[in-house]
Design a protein around this motif. Structure first.
Motif, mmCIF file in Angstrom:
data_model
loop_
_atom_site.group_PDB
_atom_site.id
_atom_site.type_symbol
_atom_site.label_atom_id
_atom_site.label_comp_id
_atom_site.label_asym_id
_atom_site.label_seq_id
_atom_site.Cartn_x
_atom_site.Cartn_y
_atom_site.Cartn_z
ATOM 1 N N LEU A 194 33.321 27.324 38.359
ATOM 2 C CA LEU A 194 31.940 28.353 37.743
ATOM 3 C C LEU A 194 32.660 29.055 38.852
ATOM 4 O O LEU A 194 32.830 30.669 38.778
ATOM 5 C CB LEU A 194 30.729 28.654 37.870
ATOM 6 C CG LEU A 194 29.393 29.513 38.049
ATOM 7 C CD1 LEU A 194 30.532 29.886 36.713
ATOM 8 C CD2 LEU A 194 28.084 29.064 38.192
ATOM 9 N N ILE A 195 32.554 29.381 39.571
ATOM 10 C CA ILE A 195 32.782 30.459 40.796
ATOM 11 C C ILE A 195 34.850 30.541 41.287
ATOM 12 O O ILE A 195 34.833 32.244 40.973
ATOM 13 C CB ILE A 195 33.231 29.640 42.184
ATOM 14 C CG1 ILE A 195 31.820 29.213 42.898
ATOM 15 C CG2 ILE A 195 33.602 30.882 43.475
ATOM 16 C CD1 ILE A 195 31.689 29.003 44.405
ATOM 17 N N MET A 196 35.360 30.294 40.955
ATOM 18 C CA MET A 196 36.997 30.647 40.090
ATOM 19 C C MET A 196 36.651 31.012 38.808
ATOM 20 O O MET A 196 37.519 32.747 38.802
ATOM 21 C CB MET A 196 37.436 29.216 39.981
ATOM 22 C CG MET A 196 39.249 29.508 40.003
ATOM 23 S SD MET A 196 39.520 29.747 41.943
ATOM 24 C CE MET A 196 40.174 30.965 41.795
ATOM 25 N N ALA A 197 35.076 30.770 38.069
ATOM 26 C CA ALA A 197 36.346 31.830 36.968
ATOM 27 C C ALA A 197 35.931 33.124 36.786
ATOM 28 O O ALA A 197 35.988 33.659 36.328
ATOM 29 C CB ALA A 197 34.812 30.961 36.218
ATOM 30 N N LEU A 198 34.627 33.286 37.945
ATOM 31 C CA LEU A 198 34.314 35.004 38.019
ATOM 32 C C LEU A 198 35.255 34.929 38.390
ATOM 33 O O LEU A 198 35.138 36.407 38.406
ATOM 34 C CB LEU A 198 32.528 34.399 38.429
ATOM 35 C CG LEU A 198 31.204 34.243 38.103
ATOM 36 C CD1 LEU A 198 30.267 33.263 39.739
ATOM 37 C CD2 LEU A 198 30.979 34.557 37.007
ATOM 38 N N ILE B 150 40.113 41.190 35.434
ATOM 39 C CA ILE B 150 40.066 42.306 34.249
ATOM 40 C C ILE B 150 39.754 44.009 34.431
ATOM 41 O O ILE B 150 40.554 44.464 33.832
ATOM 42 C CB ILE B 150 39.007 41.183 32.840
ATOM 43 C CG1 ILE B 150 40.159 39.456 32.527
ATOM 44 C CG2 ILE B 150 38.859 42.443 31.658
ATOM 45 C CD1 ILE B 150 39.296 39.081 30.897
ATOM 46 N N PRO B 151 38.364 43.419 34.989
ATOM 47 C CA PRO B 151 38.190 45.191 34.677
ATOM 48 C C PRO B 151 39.085 45.779 36.608
ATOM 49 O O PRO B 151 38.734 47.212 36.025
ATOM 50 C CB PRO B 151 36.906 45.254 35.289
ATOM 51 C CG PRO B 151 36.662 44.066 35.832
ATOM 52 C CD PRO B 151 37.657 42.774 35.449
ATOM 53 N N LEU B 152 39.954 45.391 37.062
ATOM 54 C CA LEU B 152 40.619 45.809 37.985
ATOM 55 C C LEU B 152 41.482 46.558 36.893
ATOM 56 O O LEU B 152 42.072 47.769 37.256
ATOM 57 C CB LEU B 152 41.041 44.742 38.500
ATOM 58 C CG LEU B 152 40.002 44.591 39.872
ATOM 59 C CD1 LEU B 152 40.927 43.842 41.079
ATOM 60 C CD2 LEU B 152 39.930 45.394 40.899
ATOM 61 N N ILE C 173 49.653 31.242 37.613
ATOM 62 C CA ILE C 173 49.277 30.971 36.016
ATOM 63 C C ILE C 173 48.079 32.015 35.355
ATOM 64 O O ILE C 173 48.374 33.223 34.795
ATOM 65 C CB ILE C 173 50.058 30.017 35.659
ATOM 66 C CG1 ILE C 173 51.174 29.585 35.358
ATOM 67 C CG2 ILE C 173 49.832 30.996 33.733
ATOM 68 C CD1 ILE C 173 52.035 29.900 35.246
ATOM 69 N N MET C 174 47.267 31.936 35.923
ATOM 70 C CA MET C 174 45.654 32.449 35.524
ATOM 71 C C MET C 174 46.106 34.387 36.101
ATOM 72 O O MET C 174 45.290 34.397 35.263
ATOM 73 C CB MET C 174 44.624 31.648 36.178
ATOM 74 C CG MET C 174 44.238 30.033 35.627
ATOM 75 S SD MET C 174 44.031 30.286 33.861
ATOM 76 C CE MET C 174 42.771 30.782 33.466
ATOM 77 N N ILE C 175 45.789 34.170 36.626
ATOM 78 C CA ILE C 175 46.581 35.225 37.447
ATOM 79 C C ILE C 175 47.328 36.218 36.657
ATOM 80 O O ILE C 175 46.786 37.866 36.032
ATOM 81 C CB ILE C 175 46.575 35.181 39.455
ATOM 82 C CG1 ILE C 175 46.067 35.048 40.281
ATOM 83 C CG2 ILE C 175 46.984 36.819 39.687
ATOM 84 C CD1 ILE C 175 45.764 34.541 41.205
ATOM 85 N N ILE D 211 46.541 40.482 29.882
ATOM 86 C CA ILE D 211 45.374 41.057 29.726
ATOM 87 C C ILE D 211 45.236 42.264 29.830
ATOM 88 O O ILE D 211 44.640 43.405 29.271
ATOM 89 C CB ILE D 211 44.197 40.589 29.312
ATOM 90 C CG1 ILE D 211 44.267 39.445 28.767
ATOM 91 C CG2 ILE D 211 43.019 41.029 28.965
ATOM 92 C CD1 ILE D 211 43.520 37.746 29.058
ATOM 93 N N GLY D 212 44.729 43.294 31.036
ATOM 94 C CA GLY D 212 44.691 44.059 32.376
ATOM 95 C C GLY D 212 45.761 44.904 31.474
ATOM 96 O O GLY D 212 45.278 45.729 31.485
#
Length: 462
Positions: free
Chosen positions: A351-355, A361-363, A396-398, A404-405
């Motif tokens: 959960l911490i990593m997901a947040l 995304i907003p960045l 890869i996640m970053i 997406i951004g």
């Protein structure tokens, strides 16, 4: 002055500089330098400003970046994208939403030799948008497909983003490039599924509407001479296998095998493979332009070098600015404090990593993508490794969320590139991107919940 006061002042200055549209690299460097001066005085800040630019750029591994960029510039001028698009269009023509499927396939193929999302999107946009509009795609869907598929350039290797992450996080470049293959292909597959199901319905509705209105499409975009010319081009497309420009597909395979095959077979190092890939692309450019004469070859070569120098300068300028700002964060103890605070939270590590990842995304809505990468890695990497996550998976996640951004309003740099090249309104492009973004988020969720998908190919290397 208390340290947290200095941190707040520096962050406020950075936000203010970005709001007045100062270049991101200058904003980072200037605010970081002032923060260091407030924190430790002029002597310490001047020494840091003198040493950080050299220390952060004097990395032999970073030479991969200009080589990959140069390889992409040669590939663009060798007409590889147009040839790949023609082949993909032939094989996808009978599928629902065939031209849209071909566009995604062309973007995926060209990404394997370009390493740049903006370059991929701009090149394929000129080839595909008007042809899709001529065959019945609404302008929003046609431009949205190119915009979202263009982001594959930062995921499918060779990718300058993955190389830069590997340098910043001190991870294996070869492992990062291998890890990007499956997520990139999964993303492309998700776009194709949407086009074949929901996209095809929109095309049928659009074609029915055009029977009564031949001047504009359902998005209010005019169907002008460019669309009519694209319709004539569609009528002249190759109708049998012998007429297809197979050399484009062969060139993609050759470059990809030289770069990736040479790297993973041990024939070349990561840096050498990038240089050999650029040389291979140059040979292909000369072969493609040989009938145009030496003047055309020299012009293409010179323009490729100038574009590479411009792009490389931008990348290294951002690296220097972010290095100065990161030095301030480390000196102020922000990185260590944030890591300790986050890891001590009474929450599940997933959960911490997901947040933390979702905050990218907003960045991406306001900052340039390369800047997000160089800012996020120093903060997220220590936290992720402390929580037990793999550094390759994190990269890869970053990059996926930065991807997406790149198409998310209000900045979404790729959407503005598509709007400029296709001459449609930017809001039309954003409208077409949004449903495809849902597919991207679903793929991201799968990659997050099942890290083994990302780590499968790197594990084979080990």
């Amino acid at each position: 002055m208390e340290i947290y006061h200095v941190v707040l002042i520096t962050l406020g200055l950075l936000i203010a500089l970005l709001c007045i549209r100062m270049p991101v690299a200058l904003s980072l460097g200037l605010s970081g330098g002032i923060g260091l001066m407030l924190l430790r005085g002029t002597d310490y800040s001047s020494n840091t400003l003198g040493s950080v630019p050299f220390a952060d750029t004097a990395s032999f591994t970073l030479t991969i970046i200009p080589m990959f960029i140069l390889m992409g510039m040669f590939a663009v001028r060798a007409n590889i994208a147009s040839n790949v698009f023609a082949v993909a269009n032939y094989f996808a023509r009978r599928a629902p939403g065939g031209l849209g499927v071909a566009t995604v396939m062309a973007c995926a193929g060209f990404s394997a030799v370009s390493g740049s999302s903006i370059g991929t999107a701009a090149t394929v946009s000129r080839l595909a948008v008007n042809q899709m509009r001529a065959s019945g795609f609404p302008s929003s869907l046609a431009t949205g497909i190119v915009a979202i598929a263009g982001t594959l350039g930062v995921m499918i290797p060779p990718s300058t983003f993955l190389v830069l992450y590997a340098v910043l996080a001190r991870e294996s470049v070869a492992a990062l490039l291998a890890a990007g293959i499956i997520p990139g292909l999964l993303s492309a597959l998700s776009y194709i599924i949407y086009i074949m199901i929901a996209g095809q319905r929109r095309v049928r509705t659009e074609l029915a509407r055009r029977e009564t209105n031949q001047d504009t499409d359902s998005d209010g975009e005019p169907l002008g001479a460019a669309v009519e010319e694209a319709r004539r081009e569609l009528e002249q497309k190759a109708t049998n296998l012998r007429e297809l420009p197979w050399r484009g597909l062969v060139h993609v395979v050759i470059i990809f095998l030289v770069v990736m095959g040479g790297m993973y077979s041990g024939i070349f190092t990561s840096t050498e493979s990038a240089a050999v890939g650029a040389l291979t692309a140059l040979v292909i450019l000369i072969i493609e332009k040989r009938r145009s004469g030496l003047r055309q070859i020299f012009t293409a070569f010179k323009d490729s070098l100038l574009d590479t120098a411009q792009s490389t300068s931008m990348v290294f300028f951002i690296i220097i600015g972010s290095g100065i700002f990161s030095a301030f964060l480390v000196t102020a103890g922000v990185t260590q404090s944030v890591t300790e605070w986050v890891t001590d939270l009474p929450l599940n590590p997933m959960l911490i990593m997901a947040l933390l990842l979702l905050a990218l995304i907003p960045l991406g809505m306001f900052l340039e993508s390369m800047s997000i990468l160089v800012l996020a890695v120093p903060l997220l990497y220590p936290i992720a490794t402390e929580l037990g996550f793999d550094g390759i998976w994190l990269g890869i996640m970053i990059v996926k969320l930065i991807e997406i951004g790149m198409v998310t309003p209000p900045v979404g740099i790729i959407t503005f590139v598509i709007a400029g090249t296709s001459r449609v309104r930017s809001e039309t492009v954003f409208k077409g991107v949004m449903p495809l973004l849902v597919m991207d988020l679903l793929v991201t969720a799968v990659l997050f919940l099942v890290p083994g998908i990302t780590l499968f190919l790197p594990s084979l290397m080990n």
